[in-house]
Structure formats: structure tokens, C-alpha cells
Motif scaffolding. Structure first.
Motif: not given
Length: 123
Positions: A94-97, A100
Motif C-alpha cells: 500500500f502507498k499512503t501519505s 493519513t
């Protein structure tokens, strides 16, 4: 002569009444001055208390600012994270900031806050 005696008697009564009024006015003036001084003393005490409370609050705020700046400085040296973070959850990537992950608090916020050393996996 009774008329003269009457005038003298009236004059004495008037003089006595005037003296009593002067004494009453002097007493009232003295009480007013004492009340005014008491009010001035209370005002000065309240001003001193307010100033002391303000100075104590200002010192507390300054101490908190100093502590916060020290924590910020310490966090700079601990670890920094990129804006986008890649996670491997059970083999799924998964890629997220970072924002977040930190939004809701808890474990992920603590992990990515920069306050704690996090070892990234080699892959």
C-alpha cells in the motif's frame, strides 16, 4: 432685658449646633478619607496580585514554549519520513501519505511521528 437674654440664649444654641455640625462633618470627612485609602489599598493589592498572576502565567507559557522547541529539536535528530510511505501488509503493498497515517492518533501516529526509531524492512 429678657429680649437680650433670649437673643444670647439663641446665639449660644446656634453656636453649639454649628460646633456639633463642624465636628460631625470633620468625622465624616475623616471616615471618607479612611474609606478612600482602604479602597486604594485594595486596588493596589489586586493590581499586585494580577501582575504576579500574569508574570507566573507568562513564565509558564515560556517554559512550555522552551520545552516544545526542545522536543522539536530532538525530533529532528531522531528520524524523518518521506511524504509518501509504502507499507507491506500481509504481502499486499500500500502507498499512503504520512499525514493519513498520523491523522487518527494511536500506534501509527506514534510510529511515524519521528519520535521513535523505526527500522525499515530491506525489501
Amino acid at each position: 432685658q429678657s429680649r437680650l437674654e433670649h437673643i444670647e440664649s439663641t446665639a449660644k444654641r446656634l453656636c453649639t449646633a454649628v460646633r456639633e455640625e463642624v465636628t460631625t462633618l470633620a468625622t465624616m470627612q475623616s471616615k471618607a478619607a479612611a474609606a478612600s485609602k482602604a479602597a486604594d489599598d485594595k486596588t493596589a493589592a489586586a493590581d499586585a496580585n494580577a501582575k504576579a498572576a500574569h508574570e507566573a502565567a507568562a513564565a509558564e507559557v515560556q517554559a512550555e514554549k522552551t520545552a516544545l522547541q526542545a522536543e522539536r529539536d530532538a525530533m529532528k535528530d531522531v528520524q524523518s519520513f518521506p511524504t509518501v510511505i509504502e507499507l507491506d501488509v500481509g504481502g499486499t503493498r500500500f502507498k499512503t501519505s504520512r499525514s493519513t497515517l498520523c491523522r487518527c492518533g494511536g500506534f501509527l501516529e506514534a510510529m511515524f511521528s519521528g519520535r521513535h526509531r523505526v527500522e525499515a524492512a530491506a525489501d
